[in-house]
Motif scaffolding. Structure first.
Motif, mmCIF file in Angstrom:
data_model
loop_
_atom_site.group_PDB
_atom_site.id
_atom_site.type_symbol
_atom_site.label_atom_id
_atom_site.label_comp_id
_atom_site.label_asym_id
_atom_site.label_seq_id
_atom_site.Cartn_x
_atom_site.Cartn_y
_atom_site.Cartn_z
ATOM 1 N N PHE A 146 0.866 -1.180 0.000
ATOM 2 C CA PHE A 146 0.000 0.000 0.000
ATOM 3 C C PHE A 146 0.903 1.230 0.000
ATOM 4 C CE2 PHE A 146 -2.967 3.083 1.785
ATOM 5 C CZ PHE A 146 -4.127 2.768 1.093
ATOM 6 N N LEU A 161 -10.941 0.064 2.660
ATOM 7 C CA LEU A 161 -10.087 -0.931 1.999
ATOM 8 C C LEU A 161 -10.616 -2.350 2.164
ATOM 9 C CD1 LEU A 161 -6.674 0.408 3.351
ATOM 10 C CD2 LEU A 161 -7.737 0.954 1.170
ATOM 11 N N ASN A 164 -10.027 -6.722 0.163
ATOM 12 C CA ASN A 164 -8.931 -6.707 -0.799
ATOM 13 C C ASN A 164 -7.838 -7.622 -0.273
ATOM 14 O OD1 ASN A 164 -9.208 -4.674 -3.196
ATOM 15 N ND2 ASN A 164 -10.082 -3.584 -1.444
ATOM 16 N N LEU A 167 -4.336 -5.852 2.707
ATOM 17 C CA LEU A 167 -4.464 -5.306 4.048
ATOM 18 C C LEU A 167 -3.354 -5.761 4.986
ATOM 19 C CD1 LEU A 167 -8.309 -5.415 4.575
ATOM 20 C CD2 LEU A 167 -6.875 -3.525 3.865
#
Length: 221
Positions: A146, A161, A164, A167
């Motif tokens: 990220f 978020l 997905n 994470l």
């Protein structure tokens, strides 16, 4: 002799006039494409090229018309003071990935791509959008690291978020930013989530603080 010389002078004048017309045309074209709307429109068209599936033809009006690019008239795009400030393409089952062209959309305040099938990593350029207040990427297939620059974005107040793959790879800077400590959602969003078919069939829904979402993601794995 005089007639020949007069003809040559006329020819020279015509060449000068044509050259001036060409220069003015190139100048106007350059001015057109250097305007904020057109540069943002071109960036959005590059984003469209990365969309490999658009089952509802949502982006069908994203195109140049008679040499003009007007993203403010496109589906899912909202403008303020002739600048693109909102991109809302949720619940469209779009398939594709995101690229560095988002860095050209420097006036964006909201990016809402919830419930699609975007994959790949989130480009670093999104983390550098200083005006960005809301980023909703829930229910997609993003993976990879990220962008750490989100830790320096003081404008960002809403970050979604959930559902997905990245994470577990959130940079430590994200957890240190108080502005990003909680997801902000209204009550209607929870209702809508239950009634709108998901483009992503797997995953455990999680709408809470970032730390809680990270925990439930790990449990789901």
């Amino acid at each position: 002799m005089y007639g020949l010389w007069g003809f040559e002078r006329l020819k020279l004048k015509m060449m000068v006039v044509m050259l001036l017309i060409l220069v003015l045309s190139l100048f106007e074209q350059n001015m057109s494409f250097s305007s904020p709307l057109n540069s943002e429109g071109l960036a959005l068209l590059r984003f469209k090229q990365r969309v490999v599936s658009d089952p509802f033809s949502a982006l069908s009006n994203w195109k140049e018309i008679d040499g003009e690019i007007d993203p403010c008239s496109w589906f899912g795009v909202e403008c303020s003071d002739e600048k693109v400030v909102i991109l809302n393409l949720k619940d469209l089952c779009l398939v594709g990935n995101l690229g560095p062209e988002f860095g050209k959309l420097e006036n964006l305040k909201s990016i809402i791509l919830r419930n699609n099938s975007f994959s790949g990593s989130i480009p670093q350029e999104i983390g550098e959008l200083k005006e960005l207040e809301l980023l909703d990427l829930g229910f997609n297939n993003f993976s990879g690291p990220f962008p750490s620059d989100f830790g320096n974005n003081l404008s960002l107040t809403t970050l979604l978020l959930d559902n997905n793959e990245f994470l577990g790879n959130l940079a430590p800077e994200i957890y240190e930013v108080k502005m990003l400590s909680e997801f902000q959602v209204d009550e209607n969003r929870l209702t809508d989530a239950a009634t709108i078919p998901s483009c992503k069939t797997s995953g455990f829904p999680c709408i809470a603080s970032i730390s809680d979402c990270y925990s439930c993601h790990m449990m789901n794995e």
